[in-house]
Design a protein around this motif. Structure first.
Motif, mmCIF file in Angstrom:
data_model
loop_
_atom_site.group_PDB
_atom_site.id
_atom_site.type_symbol
_atom_site.label_atom_id
_atom_site.label_comp_id
_atom_site.label_asym_id
_atom_site.label_seq_id
_atom_site.Cartn_x
_atom_site.Cartn_y
_atom_site.Cartn_z
ATOM 1 N N HIS A 16 0.871 -1.183 0.000
ATOM 2 C CA HIS A 16 0.000 0.000 0.000
ATOM 3 C C HIS A 16 0.906 1.230 0.000
ATOM 4 O O HIS A 16 1.271 1.767 1.041
ATOM 5 C CB HIS A 16 -0.913 -0.007 1.230
ATOM 6 N N GLY B 77 -6.852 -0.623 -8.754
ATOM 7 C CA GLY B 77 -7.399 -0.252 -7.450
ATOM 8 C C GLY B 77 -8.289 0.968 -7.568
ATOM 9 O O GLY B 77 -8.538 1.479 -8.670
ATOM 10 N N THR C 148 -7.936 -4.665 -6.158
ATOM 11 C CA THR C 148 -7.906 -4.168 -4.796
ATOM 12 C C THR C 148 -8.717 -2.881 -4.752
ATOM 13 O O THR C 148 -9.117 -2.358 -5.796
ATOM 14 C CB THR C 148 -6.469 -3.957 -4.295
ATOM 15 N N VAL D 38 -13.107 -8.211 -4.514
ATOM 16 C CA VAL D 38 -11.701 -7.825 -4.568
ATOM 17 C C VAL D 38 -10.808 -8.902 -3.958
ATOM 18 O O VAL D 38 -11.235 -9.710 -3.138
ATOM 19 C CB VAL D 38 -11.463 -6.485 -3.836
ATOM 20 N N ASP D 39 -9.544 -8.867 -4.354
ATOM 21 C CA ASP D 39 -8.550 -9.784 -3.813
ATOM 22 C C ASP D 39 -7.918 -9.246 -2.537
ATOM 23 O O ASP D 39 -7.460 -10.019 -1.693
ATOM 24 C CB ASP D 39 -7.459 -10.033 -4.859
ATOM 25 N N ARG D 40 -7.871 -7.908 -2.416
ATOM 26 C CA ARG D 40 -7.325 -7.261 -1.225
ATOM 27 C C ARG D 40 -8.182 -6.063 -0.879
ATOM 28 O O ARG D 40 -8.900 -5.518 -1.738
ATOM 29 C CB ARG D 40 -5.882 -6.771 -1.467
ATOM 30 N N LEU D 41 -8.086 -5.620 0.382
ATOM 31 C CA LEU D 41 -8.706 -4.376 0.835
ATOM 32 C C LEU D 41 -7.611 -3.450 1.336
ATOM 33 O O LEU D 41 -6.790 -3.845 2.174
ATOM 34 C CB LEU D 41 -9.697 -4.626 1.971
ATOM 35 N N ASP D 42 -7.615 -2.225 0.850
ATOM 36 C CA ASP D 42 -6.647 -1.233 1.296
ATOM 37 C C ASP D 42 -7.260 -0.429 2.447
ATOM 38 O O ASP D 42 -8.348 0.126 2.316
ATOM 39 C CB ASP D 42 -6.265 -0.329 0.129
ATOM 40 N N VAL E 142 -8.851 -12.795 2.169
ATOM 41 C CA VAL E 142 -8.658 -11.416 1.719
ATOM 42 C C VAL E 142 -7.639 -10.720 2.623
ATOM 43 O O VAL E 142 -7.725 -10.794 3.847
ATOM 44 C CB VAL E 142 -9.992 -10.642 1.732
ATOM 45 N N THR F 66 -4.298 -4.134 3.679
ATOM 46 C CA THR F 66 -3.068 -3.351 3.598
ATOM 47 C C THR F 66 -3.219 -2.124 4.501
ATOM 48 O O THR F 66 -3.681 -1.081 4.076
ATOM 49 C CB THR F 66 -2.752 -2.941 2.148
ATOM 50 N N TRP G 84 1.209 -10.271 -4.777
ATOM 51 C CA TRP G 84 0.811 -10.904 -6.029
ATOM 52 C C TRP G 84 2.053 -11.398 -6.776
ATOM 53 O O TRP G 84 2.305 -11.034 -7.927
ATOM 54 C CB TRP G 84 -0.001 -9.918 -6.862
#
Length: 346
Positions: free
Chosen positions: A18, A168, A196, A219-223, A243, A246, A318
Motif C-alpha cells: 500500500h 485499485g 484491490t 476484490v482480492d485485497r482491501l486497502d 482477503v 493493507t 501478487w
C-alpha cells in the motif's frame, strides 16, 4: 545482530503493498522537479512545504496532495519519483513492492499516459538492477471522477498490460461507493488484472463500502479496511476468502484520531492476513520500517509478531509461489539470527 527494535525492524525482509507513488514526493525532489520544468512554487524552503502538511481528515489531505503533482511533467520526472522511493524502501528492508499510481491525476492535466507509466517502468528496471528490489504497478482509478473516465483509463492502459499487475480505487470516498465502478472492475478482471480497493478508515458508509468491495466486486485485497471489525459477518467472510488488508498505521493517525492499532492487531490475532505499509510516506513522515516500529511501540508487539506481519506481506503479495517461499525463508533465516524481543512498551 540487531541491537534494538528499530534495527531489527529495518533489517526485517518485508513487502510493501500500500504505497502511492505520488505520495512519495519529498519536498527536496519537488523543488528539483519544479526547477527542471520552470514551475514557480508558492513555498521557498523545505520547511515551508512541510508546514502545508496540516491534515485533519482525508479531504484536507487530498487538497494538498493533488496540487503538488503539477511538478511531474516529463518521463524523467516520474522516473526520479519512483527511483527515489525504491532507493529509500530498499534501505528499510523492503524486498518487493506493489505500487499504486494515479494516471488520471496526470492525464487530466495533459500529461500522456505513456509518459507516466514509461517513467515509472524505467525506474523499476533500474532499481531492480541496482538494489535487487522488485516492483509492480497497480493502476488506481480516482473515485471522485466518473465511472466512464475510469473505463476510458482502463482501456488506455491495456497496451501496457504487462507492466500493470492490478487495478485499485482511491481518492475521496464521499458519495463514491465501490458500486459506482462495478462495471470497470468487472472489465478489469476479465482483462486479467487483480483487484484491490481503498476502504479508508472512518469514512461515511465505511462498512457498506467494505461489503460492496467484498461481496459485489469480489476484490482480492482491501486497502485500509479496518472498519470491518464493526461487522463480524464481513470479518468471517474476509477470513474465509483469505482477503488481505493493507493497513497504514501512521497515516491513520493523521486522518483520524488514532492509528487503529487495536483494530489492526485484533485482526492479526484472529488470523486474518493483515499487513503494514506506509501509504504516502513523504506526507506522513514514515516509510515502511517506520510504520512497523510505530505500531510495535504503540501496541507492544514482540519481534515474533513483527515477523508475522512481514510474512503476511509476502503471503498477500501478487508474486509467484516460488518467489514467496524464497522470501519467507529469508525471514526465517533473519529471525533465527537475531535476538528475540519479547515485549515493547505499549
Amino acid at each position: 545482530m540487531p541491537s534494538d527494535l528499530a534495527e531489527f525492524v529495518r533489517g526485517l525482509p518485508k513487502a510493501e503493498l500500500h504505497l502511492h507513488l505520488e505520495g512519495t514526493l519529498e519536498p527536496e525532489l519537488k523543488f528539483r522537479l519544479a526547477r527542471r520544468n520552470g514551475i514557480e512554487l508558492p513555498e521557498h524552503t523545505v520547511e515551508e512545504v512541510r508546514q502545508t502538511y496540516d491534515f485533519h481528515d482525508l479531504t484536507s489531505f487530498l487538497q494538498v496532495y493533488y496540487p503538488a503533482m503539477r511538478v511531474l511533467q516529463q518521463a524523467p520526472d516520474f522516473h526520479d519519483l519512483a527511483y527515489e522511493y525504491l532507493r529509500r524502501a530498499h534501505a528499510q528492508g523492503v524486498r518487493h513492492v506493489e505500487m499504486f499510481f494515479d494516471p488520471q491525476a496526470h492525464t487530466g492535466r495533459g500529461v500522456p499516459f505513456g509518459t507516466v507509466i514509461g517513467g515509472y517502468r524505467s525506474a523499476i528496471v533500474r532499481a531492480r538492477r541496482e538494489f535487487g528490489i522488485s516492483a509492480e504497478l497497480i493502476l488506481c482509478f480516482l473515485r471522485d471522477y466518473s465511472a466512464e473516465y475510469a473505463m476510458a483509463t482502463l482501456l488506455e492502459a491495456l497496451p501496457y498490460r504487462d507492466w500493470i499487475i492490478g487495478v485499485g480505487l482511491d481518492s475521496d470516498e464521499r458519495g463514491n461507493p465501490p458500486s459506482k465502478f462495478a462495471a470497470v472492475f468487472d472489465r478489469a478482471r476479465r482483462e486479467g488484472f487483480l483487484l484491490t480497493m481503498h476502504c479508508d478508515i472512518d469514512q461515511q458508509n465505511s462498512v457498506e463500502h467494505i461489503r460492496q468491495a467484498l461481496e459485489d466486486i469480489g476484490v482480492d485485497r482491501l486497502d485500509h479496511g479496518t472498519n470491518i471489525v464493526e461487522d463480524d459477518r464481513l470479518v468471517e467472510l474476509a477470513e474465509s476468502r483469505g482477503v488481505a488488508f493493507t493497513c497504514c498505521p501512521v497515516s491513520n493517525s493523521f486522518v483520524t484520531t488514532q492509528m487503529k492499532a487495536a483494530e489492526i492487531t485484533g485482526l492479526l490475532e484472529r488470523g486474518l492476513l493483515v499487513t503494514v505499509n506506509s501509504d504516502d510516506p513523504a506526507y506522513f513522515g514514515a516509510y515502511a520500517a517506520d510504520n512497523y516500529l510505530a505500531l510495535a511501540e504503540h501496541a507492544g508487539l514482540t519481534t515474533d509478531r513483527l515477523a508475522e506481519l512481514a510474512r503476511n506481506s509476502f503471503r498477500a503479495s501478487w508474486i509467484t509461489e516460488t518467489r514467496r517461499d524464497g522470501y519467507l525463508a529469508e525471514i526465517d533465516a533473519y529471525v533465527a539470527g537475531t535476538a528475540r524481543i519479547d515485549s515493547v512498551p505499549g
